[in-house]
Write a protein that holds these residues in place. Structure first.
Motif: not given
Length: 78
Positions: A8-13, A15
């Motif tokens: 589980e992570c954001t798209p920014e994380e 990338r």
């Protein structure tokens, strides 16, 4: 053997974790150019031509996508 991993992570994380470059400034410049072209009253043909040239895949990539879609859905009727 089959192994599944869920992260589980954001798209920014994601990338940053994968070491991919931040293309936000490029995207913003692309959108600004498209908005300027639309505001200046260009014809739809000119906008289509610009999108093909400015697009990340170019005309060759567009043809590949068109061929792929035609294989899946059948040839386009004109």
């Amino acid at each position: 053997m089959k192994v599944n991993v869920e992260v589980e992570c954001t798209p920014e994380e994601a990338r940053r974790f994968m070491g991919l470059p931040d293309l936000t400034p490029v995207h913003d410049a692309y959108i600004a150019q498209m908005q300027d072209a639309m505001k200046n009253g260009m014809s739809s043909e000119t906008i289509e031509s610009l999108m093909k040239n400015w697009g990340p895949v170019g005309e060759t990539g567009m043809k590949v996508w068109q061929q792929l879609l035609e294989q899946v859905t059948g040839p386009a009727k004109r």
